[in-house]
Each structure stands twice: as structure tokens, then as C-alpha cells.
Design an enzyme around this catalytic site. Sequence first.
Site, PDB file in Angstrom:
ATOM      1  N   VAL A  10       0.868  -1.179   0.000  1.00 37.82           N
ATOM      2  CA  VAL A  10       0.000   0.000   0.000  1.00 37.82           C
ATOM      3  C   VAL A  10       0.901   1.224   0.000  1.00 37.82           C
ATOM      4  O   VAL A  10       2.016   1.204   0.512  1.00 37.82           O
ATOM      5  CB  VAL A  10      -0.974   0.038   1.200  1.00 37.82           C
ATOM      6  N   SER A  11       0.396   2.302  -0.599  1.00 38.31           N
ATOM      7  CA  SER A  11       1.202   3.502  -0.818  1.00 38.31           C
ATOM      8  C   SER A  11       1.240   4.464   0.354  1.00 38.31           C
ATOM      9  O   SER A  11       2.166   5.250   0.466  1.00 38.31           O
ATOM     10  CB  SER A  11       0.692   4.254  -2.048  1.00 38.31           C
ATOM     11  N   SER A  12       0.219   4.452   1.208  1.00 39.57           N
ATOM     12  CA  SER A  12       0.180   5.452   2.276  1.00 39.57           C
ATOM     13  C   SER A  12      -0.161   4.823   3.617  1.00 39.57           C
ATOM     14  O   SER A  12      -0.658   3.700   3.683  1.00 39.57           O
ATOM     15  CB  SER A  12      -0.835   6.546   1.949  1.00 39.57           C
ATOM     16  N   GLN A  15      -3.806   3.607   4.258  1.00 46.49           N
ATOM     17  CA  GLN A  15      -4.294   2.400   3.601  1.00 46.49           C
ATOM     18  C   GLN A  15      -3.844   1.169   4.381  1.00 46.49           C
ATOM     19  O   GLN A  15      -2.907   1.227   5.167  1.00 46.49           O
ATOM     20  CB  GLN A  15      -3.754   2.328   2.172  1.00 46.49           C
TER      21      GLN A  15
END
Length: 184
Positions: A10-12, A15
Site C-alpha cells: 500500500v502507498s500510504s 491504507q
Amino acid sequence: MGIVVGYLRVSSEKQNTESQRAIIESKFKVERWYEDHATSGVIKGIDRRALGELLNYVREGDTVVVYAIDRLGRNTIDVLNTVERLKLNGVSLVSIREGFDLTSDHGKLLLTMLAGLAELERKNIKARQMSGINRAKAEGKSLGRRKTIDNRAVLIWRSENNASISMTAEHFGISSSSVKRACS
């Protein structure tokens, strides 16, 4: 016979990987998981902590399962390099969303197209972001965090008190780098 290895990303921080994990677990019995949290797909796969560990762990006959190809990366060349490394080590790669084995010839062709589309989308997002920033600047809107430090007050107090950077930082309750910026 190898094992099934799952990779999640996940990018952030906002998330989580729960939905990716649930979808993969509904189709595969994963024996080992690797997860990268708050990690951009722009960072090369080998440079990501968990994906780098996965690439060093897997052996011939293993199968790596990802929810979607963009979990491996957003750069076509990087994704293809990751897939090629797995293939050279005799490791299969399955992407659930795209629904195919990425180590077959047809899978590799589709992978190339999908990775290219992911890279194009990343560039489009960046272009839209820059367009919005430029528009806001043109409209005179201030961007970024609101300034909370009065540079002039910091500079004057430091000079009047012949204070060090750390003493000034402590007096104002700010960081040393903020004092340096204020006094430059």
C-alpha cells in the site's frame, strides 16, 4: 514442489493490506507473506524492504501471488525487471486482478502493456497535480503549511542575546533547522 508466497503493498499510512490479503487468500493457500506499507510504487522493487526480501527468499518452483500488477511497481522497466528476475529463478508470478500467470509468453505480453498503462497513469496523476498547483499559484493562493515562525523575531532575539542555535531553538520551541532557516 515450491511454496506460494504473497506480496502486498500500500502507498500510504492511511491504507491497509487487508482487502488484498483476503482476495489472495480466497484463491491461494499462502505459506509466506511479504508486505510493504506506506511505500510508493515509484520506488524500485529491489529497493523496497519487503519486496527485496521476497526476491532474495523465493526459490525455483515457488509461486509469487500479487493482487494486481501495480503492486509490483509503477515503472514498466522496473516491473519487467522484477518479473524477469523471478522467471530466471524458476519462480512463477500470478496477478489476481489481471487473472493470468505472468511468466507465460502471453502473460508477459499483457504484463508489458499493463505496466505501461500503470506508468502512464502515474504520469497523468502527476501532470494533473502540477496543473492544480500552477492554477492555485496563478490565483495567488498560498501553498504548503502556514508559516508559524516569525523569522525576524528569531533573528533579533538570537542577536540580542548572543544565543547559539540550540538556545534559540529551545527559547522559541522550534527545531535547530528552523532557527538556521530563520537566520539565513
